[in-house]
Design a protein around this motif. Structure first.
Motif, PDB file in Angstrom:
ATOM      1  N   ILE A  23      10.189  19.595 -74.746  1.00 27.46           N
ATOM      2  CA  ILE A  23      11.151  20.689 -74.561  1.00 27.46           C
ATOM      3  C   ILE A  23      10.365  21.988 -74.476  1.00 27.46           C
ATOM      4  O   ILE A  23       9.491  22.245 -75.302  1.00 27.46           O
ATOM      5  N   LEU A  24      10.670  22.784 -73.473  1.00 30.65           N
ATOM      6  CA  LEU A  24      10.085  24.119 -73.342  1.00 30.65           C
ATOM      7  C   LEU A  24      11.202  25.139 -73.420  1.00 30.65           C
ATOM      8  O   LEU A  24      12.302  24.892 -72.928  1.00 30.65           O
ATOM      9  N   SER A  25      10.900  26.275 -74.016  1.00 26.11           N
ATOM     10  CA  SER A  25      11.895  27.348 -74.053  1.00 26.11           C
ATOM     11  C   SER A  25      11.195  28.689 -73.863  1.00 26.11           C
ATOM     12  O   SER A  25      10.035  28.856 -74.220  1.00 26.11           O
ATOM     13  N   ALA A  26      11.932  29.625 -73.273  1.00 24.24           N
ATOM     14  CA  ALA A  26      11.444  30.993 -73.083  1.00 24.24           C
ATOM     15  C   ALA A  26      12.417  31.906 -73.801  1.00 24.24           C
ATOM     16  O   ALA A  26      13.626  31.848 -73.567  1.00 24.24           O
ATOM     17  N   MET A  27      11.892  32.734 -74.698  1.00 26.17           N
ATOM     18  CA  MET A  27      12.749  33.611 -75.499  1.00 26.17           C
ATOM     19  C   MET A  27      12.120  34.996 -75.604  1.00 26.17           C
ATOM     20  O   MET A  27      10.942  35.177 -75.296  1.00 26.17           O
ATOM     21  N   ASP A  28      12.927  35.952 -76.056  1.00 29.45           N
ATOM     22  CA  ASP A  28      12.408  37.308 -76.221  1.00 29.45           C
ATOM     23  C   ASP A  28      11.343  37.315 -77.315  1.00 29.45           C
ATOM     24  O   ASP A  28      11.247  36.369 -78.099  1.00 29.45           O
ATOM     25  N   ASN A  29      10.539  38.383 -77.376  1.00 32.10           N
ATOM     26  CA  ASN A  29       9.415  38.391 -78.309  1.00 32.10           C
ATOM     27  C   ASN A  29       9.838  38.452 -79.780  1.00 32.10           C
ATOM     28  O   ASN A  29       9.029  38.214 -80.657  1.00 32.10           O
ATOM     29  N   ARG A  30      11.078  38.747 -80.063  1.00 32.45           N
ATOM     30  CA  ARG A  30      11.595  38.719 -81.439  1.00 32.45           C
ATOM     31  C   ARG A  30      12.183  37.349 -81.786  1.00 32.45           C
ATOM     32  O   ARG A  30      12.598  37.116 -82.911  1.00 32.45           O
ATOM     33  N   MET A  31      12.257  36.483 -80.783  1.00 34.35           N
ATOM     34  CA  MET A  31      12.766  35.120 -80.916  1.00 34.35           C
ATOM     35  C   MET A  31      14.205  35.082 -81.394  1.00 34.35           C
ATOM     36  O   MET A  31      14.608  34.233 -82.183  1.00 34.35           O
ATOM     37  N   THR A  32      14.981  36.025 -80.898  1.00 33.43           N
ATOM     38  CA  THR A  32      16.403  36.066 -81.240  1.00 33.43           C
ATOM     39  C   THR A  32      17.271  35.605 -80.075  1.00 33.43           C
ATOM     40  O   THR A  32      18.416  35.217 -80.286  1.00 33.43           O
ATOM     41  N   LYS A  33      16.741  35.648 -78.871  1.00 30.15           N
ATOM     42  CA  LYS A  33      17.512  35.249 -77.700  1.00 30.15           C
ATOM     43  C   LYS A  33      16.710  34.255 -76.867  1.00 30.15           C
ATOM     44  O   LYS A  33      15.586  34.535 -76.454  1.00 30.15           O
ATOM     45  N   ILE A  34      17.307  33.103 -76.632  1.00 34.67           N
ATOM     46  CA  ILE A  34      16.682  32.110 -75.759  1.00 34.67           C
ATOM     47  C   ILE A  34      17.241  32.318 -74.363  1.00 34.67           C
ATOM     48  O   ILE A  34      18.439  32.198 -74.138  1.00 34.67           O
ATOM     49  N   TYR A  35      16.351  32.643 -73.430  1.00 33.48           N
ATOM     50  CA  TYR A  35      16.765  32.868 -72.045  1.00 33.48           C
ATOM     51  C   TYR A  35      16.901  31.562 -71.270  1.00 33.48           C
ATOM     52  O   TYR A  35      17.758  31.421 -70.408  1.00 33.48           O
ATOM     53  N   TRP A  36      16.014  30.618 -71.586  1.00 32.08           N
ATOM     54  CA  TRP A  36      15.952  29.401 -70.785  1.00 32.08           C
ATOM     55  C   TRP A  36      15.361  28.288 -71.635  1.00 32.08           C
ATOM     56  O   TRP A  36      14.497  28.508 -72.471  1.00 32.08           O
ATOM     57  N   ARG A  37      15.849  27.088 -71.410  1.00 35.07           N
ATOM     58  CA  ARG A  37      15.332  25.898 -72.096  1.00 35.07           C
ATOM     59  C   ARG A  37      15.389  24.732 -71.115  1.00 35.07           C
ATOM     60  O   ARG A  37      16.357  24.603 -70.363  1.00 35.07           O
ATOM     61  N   SER A  38      14.362  23.913 -71.152  1.00 41.09           N
ATOM     62  CA  SER A  38      14.332  22.739 -70.293  1.00 41.09           C
ATOM     63  C   SER A  38      13.659  21.598 -71.044  1.00 41.09           C
ATOM     64  O   SER A  38      12.804  21.830 -71.905  1.00 41.09           O
ATOM     65  N   ALA A  39      14.053  20.392 -70.723  1.00 43.59           N
ATOM     66  CA  ALA A  39      13.503  19.219 -71.408  1.00 43.59           C
ATOM     67  C   ALA A  39      13.249  18.101 -70.420  1.00 43.59           C
ATOM     68  O   ALA A  39      13.978  17.942 -69.440  1.00 43.59           O
ATOM     69  N   VAL A  40      12.216  17.344 -70.690  1.00 40.35           N
ATOM     70  CA  VAL A  40      11.932  16.135 -69.934  1.00 40.35           C
ATOM     71  C   VAL A  40      11.758  15.019 -70.956  1.00 40.35           C
ATOM     72  O   VAL A  40      11.192  15.219 -72.025  1.00 40.35           O
TER      73      VAL A  40
END
Length: 196
Positions: free
Chosen positions: A145-162
């Protein structure tokens, strides 16, 4: 007498024919690899804000394995491979998450594991994972699982899993990461170029 001799010869031939042996070839069972299953929360080019720098955070980089040695080997390897792919898109890795525009998180299940609630809250569940009992694993071996979030880690913009990507340890040694780069191209293929 000829009949008895003929009968005796036929009987001896049958006995000898039964004694001949052919080597038994033990066939190895063919184990089909699990097909890769890819799910994503959206197209990165549509949901990600424009950014050029990213960082890691140890609270969002997990390798779930039964042996600690596996975790110690695979965590830096996954970071290295993700950094290599992100660099090909023009992104820069910075060491301090406060100075980065984005934090990239990952979870890799090297074994079938039951993750604690903290991990499940950070990464969610992979769609299609059904548990029949409380002791069934949440993350099957080969899940990334990969995720991209803001630098404060309060908002996840995108997540993907294989799911179905196992033998990462062997990929590290035998293919110099080419399989991992292929998987990352599936997961991050729609990542926009840095700064778009």
């Amino acid at each position: 007498m000829k009949k008895h001799l003929l009968f005796l010869l036929v009987a001896v031939q049958l006995v000898l024919a039964g004694c001949t042996s052919t080597p038994v070839v033990k066939e190895e069972p063919i184990i089909e690899p699990e097909p890769l299953t890819l799910v994503s929360s959206g197209k990165p080019s549509k949901v990600l804000p424009s950014f050029t720098t990213y960082s890691w955070n140890d609270d969002y980089n997990f390798v779930l394995a039964k042996e600690e040695a596996t975790m110690l080997v695979l965590t830096p390897y996954i970071r290295q491979q993700v950094a290599k792919y992100m660099s090909s898109k023009g992104y820069k890795l910075v060491s301090n998450p406060d100075q980065a525009e984005m934090v990239i998180g990952f979870l890799y299940a090297a074994d079938d594991v039951i993750a604690n609630n903290q991990v499940e809250q950070r990464f969610g569940l992979i769609p299609g994972t059904v548990r029949e009992k409380g002791a069934d694993p949440r993350y099957k071996k080969g899940s990334l699982i990969l995720s991209a979030m803001d630098n404060r880690m309060t908002k996840i913009y995108w997540r993907s899993a294989v799911r179905g990507f196992s033998d990462l340890e062997r990929d590290k040694v035998t293919t110099n990461g080419s399989k991992m780069q292929y998987i990352l191209s599936m997961l991050l293929g729609d990542f926009p170029e840095a700064g778009r």
